[in-house]
Structures are given as structure tokens and as C-alpha cells.
Design a protein around this motif. Structure first.
Motif, PDB file in Angstrom:
ATOM      1  N   LEU A  46     -17.039  -3.394 -12.939  1.00 56.95           N
ATOM      2  CA  LEU A  46     -15.980  -4.116 -12.232  1.00 56.95           C
ATOM      3  C   LEU A  46     -14.822  -3.192 -11.875  1.00 56.95           C
ATOM      4  O   LEU A  46     -14.342  -3.177 -10.739  1.00 56.95           O
ATOM      5  N   ILE A  47     -14.380  -2.415 -12.847  1.00 53.85           N
ATOM      6  CA  ILE A  47     -13.249  -1.517 -12.619  1.00 53.85           C
ATOM      7  C   ILE A  47     -13.604  -0.458 -11.574  1.00 53.85           C
ATOM      8  O   ILE A  47     -12.815  -0.170 -10.666  1.00 53.85           O
ATOM      9  N   THR A  48     -14.807   0.109 -11.693  1.00 54.34           N
ATOM     10  CA  THR A  48     -15.244   1.135 -10.743  1.00 54.34           C
ATOM     11  C   THR A  48     -15.314   0.582  -9.331  1.00 54.34           C
ATOM     12  O   THR A  48     -14.900   1.248  -8.370  1.00 54.34           O
ATOM     13  N   THR A  49     -15.817  -0.649  -9.182  1.00 55.71           N
ATOM     14  CA  THR A  49     -15.943  -1.259  -7.856  1.00 55.71           C
ATOM     15  C   THR A  49     -14.585  -1.453  -7.199  1.00 55.71           C
ATOM     16  O   THR A  49     -14.395  -1.133  -6.024  1.00 55.71           O
ATOM     17  N   VAL A  50     -13.619  -1.959  -7.969  1.00 53.22           N
ATOM     18  CA  VAL A  50     -12.278  -2.199  -7.421  1.00 53.22           C
ATOM     19  C   VAL A  50     -11.587  -0.876  -7.085  1.00 53.22           C
ATOM     20  O   VAL A  50     -11.009  -0.728  -6.000  1.00 53.22           O
ATOM     21  N   VAL A  51     -11.644   0.083  -8.002  1.00 52.89           N
ATOM     22  CA  VAL A  51     -11.005   1.382  -7.762  1.00 52.89           C
ATOM     23  C   VAL A  51     -11.635   2.072  -6.548  1.00 52.89           C
ATOM     24  O   VAL A  51     -10.931   2.636  -5.697  1.00 52.89           O
ATOM     25  N   TYR A  52     -12.945   1.995  -6.451  1.00 53.73           N
ATOM     26  CA  TYR A  52     -13.633   2.636  -5.330  1.00 53.73           C
ATOM     27  C   TYR A  52     -13.220   2.003  -4.001  1.00 53.73           C
ATOM     28  O   TYR A  52     -12.897   2.705  -3.039  1.00 53.73           O
ATOM     29  N   ASP A  53     -13.245   0.661  -3.939  1.00 49.68           N
ATOM     30  CA  ASP A  53     -12.980  -0.024  -2.679  1.00 49.68           C
ATOM     31  C   ASP A  53     -11.512   0.068  -2.271  1.00 49.68           C
ATOM     32  O   ASP A  53     -11.202   0.237  -1.086  1.00 49.68           O
ATOM     33  N   ARG A  54     -10.597  -0.035  -3.239  1.00 45.93           N
ATOM     34  CA  ARG A  54      -9.167  -0.099  -2.925  1.00 45.93           C
ATOM     35  C   ARG A  54      -8.471   1.255  -2.906  1.00 45.93           C
ATOM     36  O   ARG A  54      -7.465   1.417  -2.203  1.00 45.93           O
ATOM     37  N   LEU A  55      -8.984   2.220  -3.627  1.00 43.56           N
ATOM     38  CA  LEU A  55      -8.315   3.521  -3.712  1.00 43.56           C
ATOM     39  C   LEU A  55      -9.143   4.651  -3.089  1.00 43.56           C
ATOM     40  O   LEU A  55      -8.648   5.396  -2.235  1.00 43.56           O
ATOM     41  N   LEU A  56     -10.392   4.767  -3.515  1.00 43.42           N
ATOM     42  CA  LEU A  56     -11.187   5.903  -3.070  1.00 43.42           C
ATOM     43  C   LEU A  56     -11.596   5.799  -1.599  1.00 43.42           C
ATOM     44  O   LEU A  56     -11.561   6.797  -0.871  1.00 43.42           O
ATOM     45  N   LYS A 112     -16.602   3.586   5.519  1.00 44.18           N
ATOM     46  CA  LYS A 112     -16.934   3.283   4.128  1.00 44.18           C
ATOM     47  C   LYS A 112     -16.511   4.403   3.172  1.00 44.18           C
ATOM     48  O   LYS A 112     -16.826   4.373   1.990  1.00 44.18           O
ATOM     49  N   GLY A 113     -15.808   5.391   3.663  1.00 42.82           N
ATOM     50  CA  GLY A 113     -15.358   6.513   2.830  1.00 42.82           C
ATOM     51  C   GLY A 113     -16.368   7.639   2.801  1.00 42.82           C
ATOM     52  O   GLY A 113     -16.129   8.732   3.307  1.00 42.82           O
ATOM     53  N   ILE A 114     -17.507   7.390   2.207  1.00 44.95           N
ATOM     54  CA  ILE A 114     -18.623   8.329   2.195  1.00 44.95           C
ATOM     55  C   ILE A 114     -19.887   7.557   2.511  1.00 44.95           C
ATOM     56  O   ILE A 114     -19.888   6.318   2.522  1.00 44.95           O
ATOM     57  N   THR A 115     -20.968   8.262   2.774  1.00 45.84           N
ATOM     58  CA  THR A 115     -22.221   7.574   3.092  1.00 45.84           C
ATOM     59  C   THR A 115     -22.812   6.928   1.842  1.00 45.84           C
ATOM     60  O   THR A 115     -22.455   7.290   0.713  1.00 45.84           O
ATOM     61  N   ALA A 116     -23.713   5.992   2.064  1.00 44.79           N
ATOM     62  CA  ALA A 116     -24.368   5.312   0.943  1.00 44.79           C
ATOM     63  C   ALA A 116     -25.160   6.306   0.095  1.00 44.79           C
ATOM     64  O   ALA A 116     -25.195   6.187  -1.140  1.00 44.79           O
ATOM     65  N   LEU A 117     -25.794   7.276   0.725  1.00 46.17           N
ATOM     66  CA  LEU A 117     -26.572   8.264  -0.027  1.00 46.17           C
ATOM     67  C   LEU A 117     -25.673   9.156  -0.879  1.00 46.17           C
ATOM     68  O   LEU A 117     -26.032   9.513  -2.006  1.00 46.17           O
ATOM     69  N   GLN A 118     -24.512   9.535  -0.361  1.00 47.88           N
ATOM     70  CA  GLN A 118     -23.564  10.321  -1.155  1.00 47.88           C
ATOM     71  C   GLN A 118     -23.078   9.527  -2.366  1.00 47.88           C
ATOM     72  O   GLN A 118     -22.919  10.077  -3.464  1.00 47.88           O
ATOM     73  N   ARG A 119     -22.849   8.257  -2.152  1.00 48.94           N
ATOM     74  CA  ARG A 119     -22.419   7.392  -3.255  1.00 48.94           C
ATOM     75  C   ARG A 119     -23.507   7.296  -4.321  1.00 48.94           C
ATOM     76  O   ARG A 119     -23.224   7.393  -5.528  1.00 48.94           O
ATOM     77  N   MET A 120     -24.753   7.104  -3.885  1.00 54.09           N
ATOM     78  CA  MET A 120     -25.869   7.049  -4.831  1.00 54.09           C
ATOM     79  C   MET A 120     -26.012   8.365  -5.592  1.00 54.09           C
ATOM     80  O   MET A 120     -26.238   8.372  -6.806  1.00 54.09           O
TER      81      MET A 120
END
Length: 612
Positions: free
Chosen positions: A395-405, A417-425
Motif C-alpha cells: 500500500l505504501i509503495t503504491t501511494v509513494v510511487y503514484d504520488r511522488l515517483l 507513467k514515469g517509467i515503462t512497465a518493464l522497467q518497473r517490473m
């Protein structure tokens, strides 16, 4: 006459957009197949009716899965390896069946009806499971000592596992369709809705993690301190309520027009490739067979532009003098096949990371059960609730990623989206390597305490080491899972052909399923191989005498090798083009045609309503 109602041809893109600005331009229709008004359907409003089910389903899964290995060992008296294997097998089936649910939705019933039918099956399963854990006649007598316990009868085991696998079948039809149906509520052609869609899976997964957190804390506390029957009864009531809420939202939903069997279209491509095997692919892609883009748009679909990858499949779009248009494949059909084939290496690279997730619900929980779980003098922390630290981290990672990163990264990458889905994976998979290293070190410390206090031969002994020493591995695993899982579902939905997105989403779920089976195979193989020659195995029913640290080290090495494979796959992958790119020079004309189609449909509906 209906034909008298057909409006004049729109002469420009601006006029077309003005005519249809109130309608969804992505070909969405209502349940009766009519064009839908953007202001009255779809968007966040429609998703608010959909998300409730996913929250309750994750509540159910969290409350059942996290504590299932405990129930199997303590109530049905199964061994640690057997119980862990049964949990991972059940999880695997639950995540693989969505392939069939996706096929049914894309080909026959549509996402809405497929979801409803299988949601009913899910509710039947949880109702039967509630009876199985509530009635004393459906489980063997209690065995507090853990030694010489009476095994469950065939009938008891049969009813319990029938209920579990009914849940798996129900999930098979709901999992690939509910998230895809939610994403369908946003129009790709509307800038604001497209922006919302870019964030959709972040917040969809946030809801999933929140439901799972409640399941792993509130429900597991009830299971350990009140009764399993009460906990599962709460789940049943919540699921029934969520389906009722979903039905209430029916007037607000947007639906995609079914495009026929995706597997049949793919089979046609491969058959044509075989037929044209000796024919040379033309160097000029324009010589390949394709229909006008306006024909696709008129049917609520969109063409896919030709790409230079997997050119051998282009043979299917070569039209010779002997071939009729009905036999030859279009470029779009070939590109659909290319897209799905291109997803498979990424799918393969995501299987090993999925095996790691199952560790948290099996061996991590069994570790927690051996430790001191007291908080203060009266409260004892449920072992299975230790997985709540994983979910809280998600939960914390999702919020920090979406709102800050995402806003920060967007400045440098230009990616919405900030970075690509593959980079995130990839970032998540790398963190998983460190998770296993941390888990190995923590386990080594636990074994040192066991050796110091002479507890190795005492299966039920509590190790004088706090359960909270497991927080680092749970928290890191949660961070990794948030990155891998959201990146994975976003990738498979976004990169699948428009007409096969349920099938694309099922690749996400099936990677979890195959990963769970892989975990079961690894667990059994390592347990058997490490015990050869009369040696003490790494994984025993008595965890105080086991060597999970060796097993975690093995998994860390396996993950690192898979990470290197993933880097190669990611480097070679070619992303799908945007829809507007696929329309190419015909994009303005296509929008005009779509505008005329929508207005014709609206006028026809008006005529029919007047005639009534």
C-alpha cells in the motif's frame, strides 16, 4: 423509414468531433449495444461500483490464503511440506483458470456476463467452505500435542477441497474480466479519461492490497480468536453485497464489442504462414493485404500498423492470385499474433518472481508460527497476520510511487507513467533478490537462537525471538510485489491487442499460477534431493530442525539468473504503437466515420423510441 434518419456526411474532423463530443469515441456501447454518453457512463463513477467486488474478493483471498497452511496443518493435520504444496497447487489453479475465463469473455459472453456467472460460482464455493470449517463433523478431532494426530477422512478432505477449487473456478472467470472491465470505462480518445487510465492500475491494485490487508489482519484475528466459521461467514456476506452493488451500477457501464475468437484468428495466421512458407515476404509492407482503417472503426475496432518484428508471420498477409480475401490474413490480424507472441518471453521471465510471492504465504508464515508472537502480556499476534506487513508495504509503495515517483520521473523520461512497465517490473525483481538474501540472514539468526537454547528437536517449542524480526523480509517483499504486480498487469493489458485484452490480462494471472506450481515443484524437489543418502533435509515438518536458510540462498541465486534473463527480454521487446499511430494518415477520416456511425445509431434509437 430508418434510412431517412441517416445524417449528411460530416465534412471535417472538427465537425465530426462537435457532433459526437458527448459520446465515447472508443467504440464503447451499453449492454444493449447502443453508443454511450460520456457524461453519463464510464469513468471513475462506473469504477466505483466495480471496485467493491475486487476489494471483497481480495478480502476473501487474504483471509483464506494467508492462514490456509495453518488450517491444513493444525485442523486437517497435514505435514508442512504437504500443506505448503497443497496451498501452492490451489493458488496455481486459481491463477491459471483465468485463461479460460478470458477466452469465454472475449469470444462468447463478454466481460460483464462472464464476471456475473463466475462470481456466483465463487459465492457458492465460499458458502461451502464456510460449512466445511464450521461443522465439527467435517474435520478430524483436535490434536493439541501435534503428535499422533488422527488424519482427516476422505469425505472431510473431499468437501474442503471441493469448496477451495470452486473458489478457484469462480476466480477464473472474475479475475481476468473485472480489472479489464474497469479499465474499459476510460475512453482512450479523451485526454482527461486517458490520463485517468494511466493511473488506473495503480489505484486498482491499491484497492486489492487494502482488501488483502483487512483479510490478513481483521479476518485472521477472528479465525484465531473467535472461529473460522465466523470469519468465512463475514467473507460470504461481503461478497454477496459487492455483487449486488455491481449490479446496481449496470446503467453506468461501458462495454467493448466482441471481436470473435482471438485463438481462431491466431490459428488462421499460423496456418497461412505454413501455407505460404516458400513465398518470399515483400520488402515493401504496403504490398501486404490490409483493409481500409475506416472498416475497422466502423465495427468498433482499430487497425494495428505493420511492424518489422517477427517478419516471418507477415507471410500470412501475402495475397496471391489463388487466394481470396477470405483466406488471406490482414496486417492487423498478423500484428495481433505478433503482439501475443511477443508477450510470451516477458511472461516466461515473470514466472520465477511469482514463485517468490508464494513463499510469504507458506514458509514465511510457518517461520512466524515458531517465533514469540506476544505483544505485551495479553495479546498474541496471529502468525498469518505477519503477511499484513507485506500488504502494508504494498500500500505504501503504491501511494509513494503514484504520488511522488511518477511526477518526478515524468520530468526526465517524458513518459506519462514515469517509467515503462518493464522497467518497473525489473526494479521489483531486483528487490526480490535482496528479499531472499535478507530472509536467509534472518533465518540463520533464528537457527542460532534455536541451537543456543537446544530447541532443534522440539517441534512445538516457541523460539525466544520476536516475530517482528521478520518485518524486513515481509516489507521488502511487499515493495517488490507492488512494483512487479502493478507493472505486470499494466503491461499485459496495455500491450495486448485491443480485441484480446481479457486474454492479455489472463497472462498476468497465469504467470502467478505457473509460478505457484513452480514453487510447489521446487519445494518438493529440494526437500527430496536434500534428504538423499540419509541426510537431514533442508525442509522438514519440524522447522526448528530445518535449514530454510539454504533454501532461501538457492532462491536468491535463481532469482538473480532470472533477472539477467528479464533484462535481455526487456531490451529486445518492441512496444505496441498508440491507436492513433496505427490509424496513420487515415486517422482524421476514421474519426469522421466513427462520428457518423455514432450519430446514425443515435438517430436510429430516437426513431425506434418515437415509433413505440
Amino acid at each position: 423509414m430508418v434510412s431517412d434518419q441517416v445524417p449528411k456526411m460530416v465534412t471535417s474532423t472538427e465537425e465530426a468531433e462537435a457532433e459526437t463530443e458527448n459520446f465515447a469515441l472508443d467504440g464503447s456501447v451499453d449492454l444493449r449495444g447502443r453508443p454511450v454518453l460520456r457524461a453519463k457512463t464510464g469513468g471513475i463513477k462506473a469504477c466505483s461500483f466495480i471496485v467493491g467486488y475486487e476489494f471483497c474478493e481480495r478480502l476473501a483471498f487474504g483471509g483464506i490464503w494467508a492462514n490456509l497452511v495453518i488450517y491444513l496443518t493444525s485442523k486437517l493435520h497435514e505435514g508442512t511440506v504437504s500443506a505448503s504444496r497443497n496451498v501452492t497447487n490451489w493458488t496455481g489453479v486459481m491463477w491459471i483458470i483465468p485463461i479460460f475465463g478470458a477466452y469465454i469473455a472475449d469470444t462468447h459472453w463478454g466481460r460483464y456476463w462472464t464476471f456475473l456467472v463466475f462470481a456466483f460460482v465463487y459465492i457458492v464455493g465460499i458458502g461451502l467452505l464456510t460449512l466445511a470449517v464450521s461443522l465439527t463433523s467435517l474435520r478430524p478431532p483436535a490434536c493439541p500435542s501435534g503428535e499422533g494426530c488422527e488424519k482427516a477422512s476422505g469425505l472431510q478432505i473431499g468437501i474442503f477441497y471441493l469448496a477451495l477449487y470452486l473458489l478457484a473456478v469462480g476466480a477464473g472467470g472474475t479475475k481476468p474480466n473485472i480489472s479489464t472491465f474497469g479499465a474499459d470505462q476510460f475512453d482512450e480518445f479523451h485526454p482527461k479519461e486517458k490520463s485517468h487510465k494511466n493511473h488506473f492500475f495503480n489505484w486498482w491494485m491499491f484497492t486489492i492490497f487494502l482488501g488483502t490487508l483487512f483479510g490478513k489482519t481483521f479476518l485472521i484475528y477472528i479465525e484465531d480468536n473467535v472461529s473460522w466459521g465466523v470469519s468465512y461467514g463475514v467473507i460470504t456476506a461481503a461478497l454477496i453485497t459487492s455483487v449486488i452493488i455491481f449490479l446496481i451500477g449496470t446503467p453506468f457501464y461501458r462495454h467493448k464489442i466482441r471481436a470473435g475468437s482471438p485463438l481462431k484468428r491466431m490459428a488462421k495466421v499460423f496456418m497461412r504462414v505454413v501455407t505460404n512458407w516458400k513465398v518470399k515476404v515483400p520488402s515493401d509492407p504496403s504490398k501486404l493485404y490490409e483493409v481500409d482503417s475506416k472498416e475497422y472503426v466502423a465495427r468498433g475496432r482499430y487497425p494495428i500498423a505493420h511492424t518489422s518484428v517477427l517478419r516471418i508471420l507477415d507471410k500470412a498477409a501475402i495475397k496471391s492470385d489463388e487466394n481470396s480475401a477470405s483466406k488471406v490474413c490482414t496486417v492487423t490480424e498478423v500484428e495481433e499474433a505478433k503482439l501475443l507472441v511477443g508477450l510470451l518471453p516477458v511472461w516466461l521471465a515473470s514466472i520465477i518472481p511469482s514463485t517468490m510471492i508464494t513463499q510469504a504465504g507458506t514458509l514465511f508464515v510457518k517461520q512466524a508460527e515458531t517465533l514469540d508472537r506476544h505483544v505485551g502480556s495479553s495479546f498474541q499476534f496471529p502468525a498469518a497476520s505477519a503477511t499484513a506487513f507485506l500488504t502494508l508495504s504494498m500500500l505504501i509503495t503504491t501511494v509513494v510511487y503514484d504520488r511522488l515517483l511518477v511526477p518526478f520521473l515524468r520530468r526526465y523520461t517524458g513518459n506519462p507513467k514515469g517509467i515503462t512497465a518493464l522497467q518497473r517490473m525489473g526494479a521489483g525483481i531486483l528487490i526480490q533478490v535482496f528479499v531472499m538474501i535478507v530472509a536467509m540472514v534472518v533465518e540463520m539468526k533464528r537457527l542460532d537462537v534455536i541451537k543456543e537454547h537446544g530447541l532443534a528437536n522440539q517441534k512445538k517449542a516457541t523460539v525466544p525471538r520476536s516475530i517482528f524480526t521478520l518485518i524486513p523480509q515481509f516489507a521488502l517483499m511487499g515493495m517488490a510485489d507492488a512494483l512487479v504486480d502493478i507493472g505486470k498487469i499494466d503491461f499485459f493489458y496495455d500491450q495486448a491487442p485491443e480485441s484480446m485484452q481479457s486474454l492479455g490480462t489472463s497472462l498476468y494471472t497465469s504467470s502467478h499460477g505457473v509460478g505457484a506450481f513452480m514453487s510447489s515443484v521446487l519445494l518438493t524437489a529440494v526437500s527430496n534431493i536434500s534428504a538423499r543418502g540419509g541426510r537431514k533435509g533442508w525442509i522438514l515438518n519440524n522447522l526448528n530442525a530445518s535449514h530454510l536458510d539454504y533454501y532461501y540462498a538457492f532462491l536468491a541465486v535463481l532469482l538473480f539468473l532470472n533477472f539477467m534473463f528479464f533484462l535481455f527480454v526487456s531490451y529486445m521487446y518492441v512496444y505496441k504503437r498508440e491507436i492513433t499511430d496505427s490509424l496513420g494518415k487515415d486517422s482524421e477520416k476514421a474519426i469522421e466515420i466513427l462520428a457518423v456511425n455514432i450519430k446514425c445509431d443515435v438517430d436510429v434509437m430516437g426513431t425506434q423510441s418515437k415509433s413505440k
